[in-house]
Design an enzyme around this catalytic site. Structure first.
Site, PDB file in Angstrom:
ATOM      1  N   ASP A 131     -16.498  53.442 -62.343  1.00 28.56           N
ATOM      2  CA  ASP A 131     -15.457  54.214 -63.525  1.00 28.56           C
ATOM      3  C   ASP A 131     -16.001  55.422 -64.025  1.00 28.56           C
ATOM      4  OD1 ASP A 131     -13.049  55.286 -62.848  1.00 28.56           O
ATOM      5  OD2 ASP A 131     -11.732  54.081 -65.008  1.00 28.56           O
ATOM      6  N   ASN A 132     -15.523  55.970 -63.810  1.00 30.58           N
ATOM      7  CA  ASN A 132     -15.919  57.174 -65.355  1.00 30.58           C
ATOM      8  C   ASN A 132     -17.580  57.782 -64.993  1.00 30.58           C
ATOM      9  OD1 ASN A 132     -13.790  55.175 -67.352  1.00 30.58           O
ATOM     10  ND2 ASN A 132     -13.433  57.050 -66.420  1.00 30.58           N
ATOM     11  N   GLU A 154      -8.233  59.656 -66.525  1.00 29.83           N
ATOM     12  CA  GLU A 154      -6.914  58.736 -66.310  1.00 29.83           C
ATOM     13  C   GLU A 154      -6.047  59.734 -67.306  1.00 29.83           C
ATOM     14  OE1 GLU A 154     -10.039  56.640 -68.049  1.00 29.83           O
ATOM     15  OE2 GLU A 154     -10.203  57.149 -66.781  1.00 29.83           O
TER      16      GLU A 154
END
Length: 258
Positions: free
Chosen positions: A210-211, A240
């Site tokens: 993620d990210n 998010e």
């Protein structure tokens, strides 16, 4: 500074504020508000989020636990969870792969853990590693509130670089079919290489990170794309709980040692 010089820079400053306004809002919500409330209440935002779950979520219902988390993050305080939009990417890939041995790096509050656990096939086991004991204490309660036992989800507390080399002998993880990375981005590459060197990745294993676009993991992405051990693609999404800030999840498919 003379008024004339200050006025000359004013359009430039206004342009910057407009262009980066979403990042300024993120800074305000994720850092300044959290810092102030931590000091006013004497408890961390993670603990405040759990108190909200206790009041509003249905115990034993993982889907409702995640929905309640999302309500908190949209309307109360920001938490760095994977969130609902990228969460759907994780759910889809997990459903496609149906892994039996799953490893999560970065439990945080347990959002990603619950997301993964609810999508596990029968007989699967999830190992999740959290380096911060305070976050792990909250995550443990969230995981059990969602209805998952220690037989399904094992929470391991400790720095990932210390835990990974001992996953096989101490915790019985022979090889992971699926890995979800959502801890410190600067640790992504190091921990991926640790998994390789300790032969903890099954051939064909899927790694989701993620990210990778914000805040970003450029060295990790460069390695994944050039080392010859992975098929790599990036699922573009938004950060998010901030739809205006672009982000993405990297999906790696391990093809074996080169």
């Amino acid at each position: 500074v003379s008024p004339a010089i200050a006025l000359a820079f004013l359009p430039f400053i206004v342009t910057l504020l407009i262009r980066y306004r979403h990042y300024l809002v993120l800074l305000y919500r994720a850092v300044l508000v959290a810092w102030l409330r931590d000091r006013l209440t004497g408890i961390s935002r993670e603990q405040r989020a759990f108190q909200y779950l206790l009041t509003h979520a249905i115990p034993g219902d993982p889907h409702h636990i995640l929905q309640t988390f999302d309500q908190w993050c949209y309307h109360c305080e920001h938490l760095s969870c994977v969130g609902p939009d990228k969460g759907r990417i994780v759910e889809r890939v997990l459903l496609e792969r149906a892994p039996l041995w799953v490893l999560e790096l970065g439990t945080y509050c347990g959002y990603g853990t619950v997301l993964l656990a609810q999508g596990l096939p029968p007989g699967a086991r999830l190992y999740t590693i959290e380096g911060d004991p305070r976050h792990a204490a909250v995550a443990e309660k969230v995981i059990r509130l969602a209805g998952f036992s220690e037989q399904t989800v094992e929470l391991i507390v400790g720095p990932s670089e210390e835990v990974i080399p001992h996953l096989r002998e101490k915790h019985g993880l022979m090889k992971a079919n699926f890995v979800f990375m959502d801890h410190w981005k600067r640790c992504y590459l190091r921990d991926l290489q640790l998994l390789e060197s300790h032969q903890l990745l099954a051939e064909g294993a899927t790694i989701l990170a993620d990210n990778v676009l914000f805040p970003g993991a450029p060295h990790f992405l460069q390695y994944a794309k050039t080392c010859g051990k992975y098929h790599c693609k990036v699922h573009r999404a938004s950060l998010e709980y901030f739809h205006a800030i672009p982000d993405g999840i990297a999906e790696l498919r391990y093809t074996g040692t080169r």
